[in-house]
Design an enzyme around this catalytic site. Structure first.
Site, mmCIF file in Angstrom:
data_model
loop_
_atom_site.group_PDB
_atom_site.id
_atom_site.type_symbol
_atom_site.label_atom_id
_atom_site.label_comp_id
_atom_site.label_asym_id
_atom_site.label_seq_id
_atom_site.Cartn_x
_atom_site.Cartn_y
_atom_site.Cartn_z
ATOM 1 N N ASN A 110 1.035 -1.156 -0.036
ATOM 2 C CA ASN A 110 -0.006 0.021 0.015
ATOM 3 C C ASN A 110 0.947 1.289 0.004
ATOM 4 O O ASN A 110 1.579 1.576 0.834
ATOM 5 C CB ASN A 110 -0.942 -0.057 1.252
ATOM 6 C CG ASN A 110 -1.895 1.007 1.169
ATOM 7 O OD1 ASN A 110 -1.778 1.940 0.490
ATOM 8 N ND2 ASN A 110 -2.975 0.856 2.176
ATOM 9 N N LYS B 264 3.164 1.592 3.312
ATOM 10 C CA LYS B 264 2.465 1.604 4.595
ATOM 11 C C LYS B 264 3.116 0.422 5.409
ATOM 12 O O LYS B 264 3.052 -0.685 4.931
ATOM 13 C CB LYS B 264 1.017 1.535 4.022
ATOM 14 C CG LYS B 264 -0.019 1.292 5.476
ATOM 15 C CD LYS B 264 -1.249 1.268 5.047
ATOM 16 C CE LYS B 264 -2.412 1.375 6.044
ATOM 17 N NZ LYS B 264 -3.679 1.285 5.626
HETATM 18 N N1 ING Z 1 -8.142 2.312 7.416
HETATM 19 C C1 ING Z 1 -8.596 2.435 8.929
HETATM 20 C C2 ING Z 1 -7.677 3.654 9.707
HETATM 21 O O1 ING Z 1 -6.853 3.007 10.270
HETATM 22 C C3 ING Z 1 -8.766 1.423 10.972
HETATM 23 C C4 ING Z 1 -8.633 1.052 9.491
HETATM 24 C C5 ING Z 1 -9.998 2.298 11.584
HETATM 25 C C6 ING Z 1 -8.419 0.706 12.078
HETATM 26 C C7 ING Z 1 -10.396 2.517 12.657
HETATM 27 C C8 ING Z 1 -8.736 0.920 13.239
HETATM 28 C C9 ING Z 1 -9.623 1.751 13.823
HETATM 29 O O2 ING Z 1 -8.016 4.486 9.396
HETATM 30 C C10 ING Z 1 -7.046 2.075 6.788
HETATM 31 N N2 ING Z 1 -7.028 1.850 5.820
HETATM 32 O O3 ING Z 1 -6.045 2.049 7.762
#
Ligand code: ING
Length: 315
Positions: free
Chosen positions: A107, A124
């Site tokens: 990513n 990432k």
């Molecule tokens: N998306 C979310 C983020 O870290 C997430 C996944 C959301 C994890 C909320 C934990 C809590 O904003 C990505 N793509 O990392």
């Protein structure tokens, strides 16, 4: 003394499952044109800005997901974006899924300068979600299936007369992300994100999604005396709501400009990179104040462990 960079957070609305890269690029070129008309020199696009957020779909055979990745950058589909940006003398951050010639999947985000040259690349590091299909979830979040953890660390690059860094989405929730760049003198961190409105990992009051989004961007801007630009892919993609809230955060930690919609929207601000100096030279003068002799478990220990002298104590 002030080193001004006119910056833009180019939030994007939903990208449909069957939307072409050409369509996404056309939308981004329109945002570049808006940025030009508003005097921007640097624009930040979201994470995975060329396709829908495909980690919400499970596929047993990962190679069948290859079409979601870029195997070259720029490519025929993305070159018009590079050309439009360099014509406008605008540098940009672009998030996309990278498939390397030797089969590695990341990513990824790139930092492109105002001449259209790729100045830096970031992959990432902090991958959220899970690897296997988890039927109890209303939708999947399979970043651990479709990407490897980044292998490039947290770099910084000179651009627009400053020190620029990059992160992607979940990275923004980890203080280590910013502190590594802070120890390299970063003055502006760009962070694209795709954040589902619903936390499928547990019962979390919904308002906390936006609170944590801004908290992580603001707190880490302040604690590392850096500008932070957070940019959402927002809106409903295939029934899954992604939060908006794109914003530009100044080194004090204050949000200076914020998106109002869940669609393609350009948010702009006049970023004086010298506003980082007060923090870097006083309260967060790392050289003067940090005591690294007490920090070793931050890098030597991965998970939390209760110290043995505590775990035997009477409950
Ligand atoms: N998306 C979310 C983020 O870290 C997430 C996944 C959301 C994890 C909320 C934990 C809590 O904003 C990505 N793509 O990392």
């Amino acid at each position: 003394m002030s080193r001004i960079v006119n910056v833009g957070a180019a939030q994007m609305g939903p990208i449909a499952v069957d939307e072409s890269r050409e369509s996404c690029v056309a939308r981004m070129i329109d945002l570049i044109k808006q940025a030009k008309s508003r005097g921007c020199q640097y624009v930040v696009f979201p994470e995975l800005a060329l396709t829908t957020f495909f980690p919400r779909y499970y596929e047993e055979d990962i190679s069948r997901m290859d079409a979601w990745y870029e195997t070259e950058m720029p490519s025929i589909a993305t070159r018009p974006l590079f050309e439009a940006a360099s014509e406008a003398k605008i540098g940009f951050y672009l998030g996309y899924a990278e498939l390397t010639p030797d089969g590695h999947r990341y990513n990824t985000a790139i930092l492109v300068d105002e001449t259209g040259r790729i100045n830096g690349k970031y992959r990432k590091v902090h991958l959220p979600g899970h690897y296997e299909h988890e039927a109890q979830r209303p939708f999947q979040h399979l970043e651990k299936r479709y990407f490897e953890p980044g292998d490039l660390g947290f770099g910084v690059w000179r651009q627009h007369n400053g020190i620029f860094g990059m992160a992607i989405c979940n990275d923004r929730r980890w203080v280590e992300t910013y502190r590594v760049m802070g120890l390299k003198g970063v003055e502006l961190v760009s962070v694209g994100y795709n954040t589902p409105d619903l936390n499928t990992s547990g019962d979390e009051p919904n308002h906390l999604r936006m609170f944590h989004n801004h908290l992580t961007l603001q707190a880490n801007a302040y604690m590392n005396a850096t500008w932070v630009i957070g940019v959402a892919k927002a809106g409903v993609e295939d029934g899954c709501m992604l939060i908006g809230g794109s914003c530009i955060v100044q080194p004090s930690g204050e949000i200076v400009a914020q998106a109002m919609t869940l669609e393609d929207e350009l948010v702009t601000a006049t970023a004086d990179l010298d506003l980082t100096r007060l923090g870097k030279e006083t309260i967060f003068n790392f050289a003067r104040h940090r005591r690294v002799e007490h920090y070793d478990i931050i890098t030597s220990q991965t998970g939390a462990e209760i110290p043995s002298e505590l775990s035997n104590a009477a409950e």
